[in-house]
Design a protein around this motif. Sequence first.
Motif, PDB file in Angstrom:
ATOM      1  N   GLY A  40       0.809  -1.213   0.000  1.00 52.85           N
ATOM      2  CA  GLY A  40       0.000   0.000   0.000  1.00 52.85           C
ATOM      3  C   GLY A  40       0.841   1.261   0.000  1.00 52.85           C
ATOM      4  O   GLY A  40       0.597   2.186  -0.771  1.00 52.85           O
ATOM      5  N   SER A  41       1.854   1.310   0.837  1.00 52.36           N
ATOM      6  CA  SER A  41       2.737   2.474   0.904  1.00 52.36           C
ATOM      7  C   SER A  41       3.596   2.603  -0.342  1.00 52.36           C
ATOM      8  O   SER A  41       3.937   3.714  -0.758  1.00 52.36           O
ATOM      9  CB  SER A  41       3.641   2.391   2.138  1.00 52.36           C
ATOM     10  N   ALA A  42       3.963   1.465  -0.925  1.00 57.22           N
ATOM     11  CA  ALA A  42       4.836   1.484  -2.101  1.00 57.22           C
ATOM     12  C   ALA A  42       4.184   2.181  -3.283  1.00 57.22           C
ATOM     13  O   ALA A  42       4.876   2.740  -4.137  1.00 57.22           O
ATOM     14  CB  ALA A  42       5.226   0.062  -2.490  1.00 57.22           C
ATOM     15  N   LYS A  43       2.860   2.184  -3.336  1.00 55.62           N
ATOM     16  CA  LYS A  43       2.171   2.854  -4.444  1.00 55.62           C
ATOM     17  C   LYS A  43       2.534   4.326  -4.510  1.00 55.62           C
ATOM     18  O   LYS A  43       2.596   4.911  -5.581  1.00 55.62           O
ATOM     19  CB  LYS A  43       0.661   2.693  -4.307  1.00 55.62           C
ATOM     20  N   GLY A  44       2.798   4.939  -3.365  1.00 54.22           N
ATOM     21  CA  GLY A  44       3.138   6.354  -3.329  1.00 54.22           C
ATOM     22  C   GLY A  44       4.613   6.652  -3.422  1.00 54.22           C
ATOM     23  O   GLY A  44       4.997   7.782  -3.685  1.00 54.22           O
ATOM     24  N   THR A  45       5.461   5.644  -3.214  1.00 52.62           N
ATOM     25  CA  THR A  45       6.901   5.902  -3.197  1.00 52.62           C
ATOM     26  C   THR A  45       7.685   5.161  -4.279  1.00 52.62           C
ATOM     27  O   THR A  45       8.871   5.427  -4.451  1.00 52.62           O
ATOM     28  CB  THR A  45       7.494   5.532  -1.826  1.00 52.62           C
ATOM     29  N   ALA A  46       7.051   4.259  -4.980  1.00 52.07           N
ATOM     30  CA  ALA A  46       7.760   3.443  -5.966  1.00 52.07           C
ATOM     31  C   ALA A  46       8.449   4.290  -7.033  1.00 52.07           C
ATOM     32  O   ALA A  46       9.565   3.983  -7.454  1.00 52.07           O
ATOM     33  CB  ALA A  46       6.809   2.449  -6.625  1.00 52.07           C
ATOM     34  N   ASN A  47       7.819   5.370  -7.443  1.00 50.30           N
ATOM     35  CA  ASN A  47       8.388   6.182  -8.529  1.00 50.30           C
ATOM     36  C   ASN A  47       9.624   6.966  -8.100  1.00 50.30           C
ATOM     37  O   ASN A  47      10.285   7.560  -8.936  1.00 50.30           O
ATOM     38  CB  ASN A  47       7.329   7.120  -9.111  1.00 50.30           C
ATOM     39  N   MET A  48       9.972   6.961  -6.835  1.00 46.90           N
ATOM     40  CA  MET A  48      11.171   7.640  -6.355  1.00 46.90           C
ATOM     41  C   MET A  48      12.382   6.705  -6.337  1.00 46.90           C
ATOM     42  O   MET A  48      13.440   7.068  -5.842  1.00 46.90           O
ATOM     43  CB  MET A  48      10.925   8.212  -4.961  1.00 46.90           C
ATOM     44  N   ASN A  49      12.226   5.516  -6.877  1.00 48.92           N
ATOM     45  CA  ASN A  49      13.286   4.507  -6.879  1.00 48.92           C
ATOM     46  C   ASN A  49      13.670   4.142  -8.300  1.00 48.92           C
ATOM     47  O   ASN A  49      12.884   4.277  -9.230  1.00 48.92           O
ATOM     48  CB  ASN A  49      12.816   3.261  -6.123  1.00 48.92           C
ATOM     49  N   ASP A  50      14.903   3.644  -8.431  1.00 45.57           N
ATOM     50  CA  ASP A  50      15.386   3.197  -9.740  1.00 45.57           C
ATOM     51  C   ASP A  50      14.869   1.804 -10.083  1.00 45.57           C
ATOM     52  O   ASP A  50      14.717   1.462 -11.255  1.00 45.57           O
ATOM     53  CB  ASP A  50      16.922   3.184  -9.753  1.00 45.57           C
ATOM     54  N   LEU A  51      14.613   1.012  -9.049  1.00 48.66           N
ATOM     55  CA  LEU A  51      14.186  -0.375  -9.256  1.00 48.66           C
ATOM     56  C   LEU A  51      13.248  -0.771  -8.123  1.00 48.66           C
ATOM     57  O   LEU A  51      13.509  -0.445  -6.963  1.00 48.66           O
ATOM     58  CB  LEU A  51      15.413  -1.306  -9.257  1.00 48.66           C
ATOM     59  N   VAL A  52      12.167  -1.462  -8.458  1.00 52.83           N
ATOM     60  CA  VAL A  52      11.238  -1.988  -7.460  1.00 52.83           C
ATOM     61  C   VAL A  52      11.208  -3.499  -7.618  1.00 52.83           C
ATOM     62  O   VAL A  52      10.972  -4.010  -8.714  1.00 52.83           O
ATOM     63  CB  VAL A  52       9.813  -1.410  -7.638  1.00 52.83           C
ATOM     64  N   LEU A  53      11.459  -4.201  -6.510  1.00 47.33           N
ATOM     65  CA  LEU A  53      11.436  -5.658  -6.516  1.00 47.33           C
ATOM     66  C   LEU A  53      10.283  -6.135  -5.654  1.00 47.33           C
ATOM     67  O   LEU A  53      10.127  -5.694  -4.514  1.00 47.33           O
ATOM     68  CB  LEU A  53      12.755  -6.214  -5.963  1.00 47.33           C
ATOM     69  N   THR A  54       9.477  -7.037  -6.206  1.00 49.40           N
ATOM     70  CA  THR A  54       8.332  -7.579  -5.474  1.00 49.40           C
ATOM     71  C   THR A  54       7.973  -8.942  -6.046  1.00 49.40           C
ATOM     72  O   THR A  54       8.620  -9.434  -6.965  1.00 49.40           O
ATOM     73  CB  THR A  54       7.133  -6.603  -5.536  1.00 49.40           C
ATOM     74  N   SER A  55       6.930  -9.527  -5.525  1.00 51.68           N
ATOM     75  CA  SER A  55       6.472 -10.830  -6.014  1.00 51.68           C
ATOM     76  C   SER A  55       5.559 -10.639  -7.222  1.00 51.68           C
ATOM     77  O   SER A  55       5.002  -9.558  -7.445  1.00 51.68           O
ATOM     78  CB  SER A  55       5.707 -11.568  -4.909  1.00 51.68           C
ATOM     79  N   ALA A  56       5.372 -11.714  -7.955  1.00 53.65           N
ATOM     80  CA  ALA A  56       4.489 -11.677  -9.123  1.00 53.65           C
ATOM     81  C   ALA A  56       3.056 -11.363  -8.714  1.00 53.65           C
ATOM     82  O   ALA A  56       2.317 -10.719  -9.462  1.00 53.65           O
ATOM     83  CB  ALA A  56       4.553 -13.014  -9.855  1.00 53.65           C
ATOM     84  N   GLU A  57       2.675 -11.768  -7.508  1.00 46.77           N
ATOM     85  CA  GLU A  57       1.314 -11.517  -7.036  1.00 46.77           C
ATOM     86  C   GLU A  57       1.061 -10.035  -6.747  1.00 46.77           C
ATOM     87  O   GLU A  57      -0.048  -9.536  -6.928  1.00 46.77           O
ATOM     88  CB  GLU A  57       1.019 -12.330  -5.768  1.00 46.77           C
ATOM     89  N   LEU A  58       2.068  -9.323  -6.269  1.00 47.51           N
ATOM     90  CA  LEU A  58       1.902  -7.904  -5.920  1.00 47.51           C
ATOM     91  C   LEU A  58       2.233  -6.945  -7.062  1.00 47.51           C
ATOM     92  O   LEU A  58       1.836  -5.791  -7.041  1.00 47.51           O
ATOM     93  CB  LEU A  58       2.766  -7.550  -4.711  1.00 47.51           C
ATOM     94  N   ALA A  59       2.944  -7.416  -8.061  1.00 43.25           N
ATOM     95  CA  ALA A  59       3.374  -6.556  -9.162  1.00 43.25           C
ATOM     96  C   ALA A  59       2.207  -5.819  -9.837  1.00 43.25           C
ATOM     97  O   ALA A  59       2.339  -4.619 -10.116  1.00 43.25           O
ATOM     98  CB  ALA A  59       4.166  -7.354 -10.181  1.00 43.25           C
ATOM     99  N   PRO A  60       1.077  -6.465 -10.096  1.00 48.13           N
ATOM    100  CA  PRO A  60      -0.028  -5.726 -10.735  1.00 48.13           C
ATOM    101  C   PRO A  60      -0.513  -4.531  -9.924  1.00 48.13           C
ATOM    102  O   PRO A  60      -0.955  -3.533 -10.477  1.00 48.13           O
ATOM    103  CB  PRO A  60      -1.138  -6.776 -10.875  1.00 48.13           C
ATOM    104  N   GLU A  61      -0.404  -4.606  -8.593  1.00 47.89           N
ATOM    105  CA  GLU A  61      -0.831  -3.494  -7.741  1.00 47.89           C
ATOM    106  C   GLU A  61       0.062  -2.270  -7.918  1.00 47.89           C
ATOM    107  O   GLU A  61      -0.353  -1.144  -7.641  1.00 47.89           O
ATOM    108  CB  GLU A  61      -0.798  -3.903  -6.267  1.00 47.89           C
ATOM    109  N   LEU A  62       1.296  -2.488  -8.364  1.00 45.71           N
ATOM    110  CA  LEU A  62       2.259  -1.388  -8.494  1.00 45.71           C
ATOM    111  C   LEU A  62       2.429  -0.900  -9.921  1.00 45.71           C
ATOM    112  O   LEU A  62       3.217   0.012 -10.153  1.00 45.71           O
ATOM    113  CB  LEU A  62       3.608  -1.836  -7.928  1.00 45.71           C
ATOM    114  N   GLU A  63       1.732  -1.501 -10.862  1.00 52.87           N
ATOM    115  CA  GLU A  63       1.840  -1.072 -12.259  1.00 52.87           C
ATOM    116  C   GLU A  63       1.443   0.385 -12.391  1.00 52.87           C
ATOM    117  O   GLU A  63       0.501   0.845 -11.770  1.00 52.87           O
ATOM    118  CB  GLU A  63       0.976  -1.942 -13.154  1.00 52.87           C
ATOM    119  N   GLY A  64       2.203   1.105 -13.186  1.00 54.21           N
ATOM    120  CA  GLY A  64       1.906   2.499 -13.433  1.00 54.21           C
ATOM    121  C   GLY A  64       2.473   3.460 -12.417  1.00 54.21           C
ATOM    122  O   GLY A  64       2.315   4.668 -12.528  1.00 54.21           O
ATOM    123  N   THR A  65       3.152   2.929 -11.401  1.00 51.33           N
ATOM    124  CA  THR A  65       3.739   3.818 -10.408  1.00 51.33           C
ATOM    125  C   THR A  65       5.173   4.084 -10.788  1.00 51.33           C
ATOM    126  O   THR A  65       5.952   4.594 -10.110  1.00 51.33           O
ATOM    127  CB  THR A  65       3.654   3.218  -8.982  1.00 51.33           C
TER     128      THR A  65
END
Length: 65
Positions: A40-65
């Motif tokens: 949930g928090s990563a949705k707001g901060t993911a775009n401030m990183n060069d790389l985001v690592l997560t599981s295949a199950e959570l990746a769709p939640e972070l698309e577009g960030t």
Amino acid sequence: MNILCVCGNGIGTSVLLKVNVESVAADLGVDVNVTTSDAGSAKGTANMNDLVLTSAELAPELEGT
């Protein structure tokens, strides 16, 4: 390089992933700043990183960030 490790709650899998990423980066001589987050928090901060690592199950939640 800023790397964000994401798991469901931000305290389990993401911390294990962080430790592994830091270990590999050290072996390769790559300077990294690795942080952890819950999905949930990563949705707001993911775009401030060069790389985001997560599981295949959570990746769709972070698309577009």
